[in-house]
Design an enzyme around this catalytic site. Structure first.
Site, PDB file in Angstrom:
ATOM      1  N   GLN A  89     -66.467 -42.602 -87.772  1.00  0.00           N
ATOM      2  CA  GLN A  89     -67.577 -42.901 -88.682  1.00  0.00           C
ATOM      3  C   GLN A  89     -67.781 -41.788 -89.724  1.00  0.00           C
ATOM      4  OE1 GLN A  89     -69.265 -45.570 -89.307  1.00  0.00           O
ATOM      5  NE2 GLN A  89     -68.388 -46.823 -87.677  1.00  0.00           N
ATOM      6  N   SER A  90     -66.691 -41.188 -90.174  1.00  0.00           N
ATOM      7  CA  SER A  90     -66.809 -40.091 -91.136  1.00  0.00           C
ATOM      8  C   SER A  90     -67.263 -40.589 -92.509  1.00  0.00           C
ATOM      9  CB  SER A  90     -65.451 -39.399 -91.276  1.00  0.00           C
ATOM     10  OG  SER A  90     -65.444 -38.570 -92.425  1.00  0.00           O
TER      11      SER A  90
END
Ligand code: PLP
Length: 341
Positions: free
Chosen positions: A83-84
């Site tokens: 989920q960067s």
């Protein structure tokens, strides 16, 4: 020449591509300030940098992508968690500039429902046309990027690798420039501030801001809230990068030893794991201000600001800028942690 002029001239000489909507707004959080009965709080809306749902990485990418272009790269490689936000903004920047993009994504967060690898940032990475390579959490990101670069080179491609969070001295220049932008806005609004508070992880944001503000407005404290649950490591990285930015821009004098401030105690058990204080901070800002924070970074940073205010660290005469670094696409994959009934 003043330090401000020297900094501005040095930044003007650095290659940069326009990617962000700038300046981002600087707005009062009146109802939050009143509810906390503490200092006046302003929010610097770097969640509104515009590119691919925005966030702090877009400022760094203006300098990093210019470097990639100078090297005639045709493919951008970068890395981060599933989920960067950095990865998502890099994928958007690559799409906008007509470059291919390949992503080394690691399962670093020991949490997440079935949505975690499908929606939010990773969904957007794929929508931007980037190729995602998923790896175990203990993968060495640098080694995985190097192996990927080799495979691409063997096919005749010209990859350019950007480190985690875009945090090297080039990326951090984006936040030295942001320090000048903030100073100008404060002058235009006729305000002086005590501190800038924000989430700190790979260190580039805090390093650039710290170097920039130490040059143009040394009375302002930059306080990074550790969201990695490794405050000593983050502080070391911020210090190293801030010195590098300082040496590169040479505003004159020395970077003050005490300018790097890292606040521990708000990360919870680990990076990416929800905390009660984070949930409360997100809920409070949503309900009082219609302002969306995120569960991994800005929610924990706001929990830190609230914690410091409750501990009496600031007085009612102080004005604090909360730098909203973005991350809101992660509200969706984290919905199980955030239901508020
Ligand atoms: C990356 C990120 C940060 C931390 O910035 P660093 O430069 O990595 O320290 C803070 N907030 C959000 C939303 C981010 O994506």
């Amino acid at each position: 020449m003043s330090q401000t002029d020297r900094l501005q001239a040095a930044l003007n000489a650095c290659p940069r591509l326009p990617l962000a909507h700038l300046p981002t707004p600087l707005e009062p959080l009146q109802r939050l300030s009143t509810a906390l009965d503490g200092p006046e709080i302003l929010v610097k809306r770097d969640d509104c940098t515009g590119l691919g749902l925005g966030g702090n990485k877009t400022r760094k990418l203006e300098f990093l992508m210019a470097e990639a272009r100078t090297q005639a790269a045709d493919t951008i490689i970068t890395t981060g968690g599933i989920q960067s936000n950095h990865v998502r903004q890099t994928a958007a920047a690559a799409a906008k500039l007509g470059l291919a993009c390949e992503l080394v994504l690691t399962r670093v967060v020991p949490w997440g429902g079935p949505d975690y690898e499908l929606i939010g940032n990773i969904q957007l990475d794929r929508l931007f046309g980037a190729k995602t390579h998923l790896h175990d959490g203990d993968t060495d990101r640098g080694a995985a990027m190097a192996a990927l670069a080799e495979r691409l080179q063997a096919k005749g491609r010209k990859p350019f690798a950007i480190p985690t969070g875009g945090s090297n001295a080039t990326g951090a220049l984006g936040y030295a420039a942001a320090a000048l932008e903030l100073r100008e806005q404060l002058q235009a609004q006729d305000r002086t501030i005590t501190a800038v508070v924000h989430a700190s992880s790979s260190g580039g944001t805090q390093a650039g801001l710290t170097a920039g503000l130490a040059a143009v407005d040394p009375s302002v404290q930059v306080i990074g809230i550790d969201v990695d649950a490794h405050p000593a490591a983050v502080e070391g990285e911020v210090r190293r990068l801030a010195r590098e930015v300082w040496d590169r821009l040479e505003p004159g004098g020395q970077l003050p030893e005490d300018s790097v401030r890292l606040e521990p105690g708000y990360a919870g058990d680990a990076y990416g794991l929800p905390t009660t204080e984070m949930r409360d901070a997100i809920s409070l800002c949503a309900k009082l201000e219609g302002l969306l924070l995120d569960p991994v970074y800005s929610g924990k940073a706001m929990a830190g600001l609230i914690g410091m205010i409750r501990a009496g660290r600031f007085s009612q005469d102080d004005t604090i800028v909360f730098l909203h670094t973005g991350g809101t696409p992660a509200l969706f994959p984290y919905r199980e942690a955030l239901v508020d009934q």
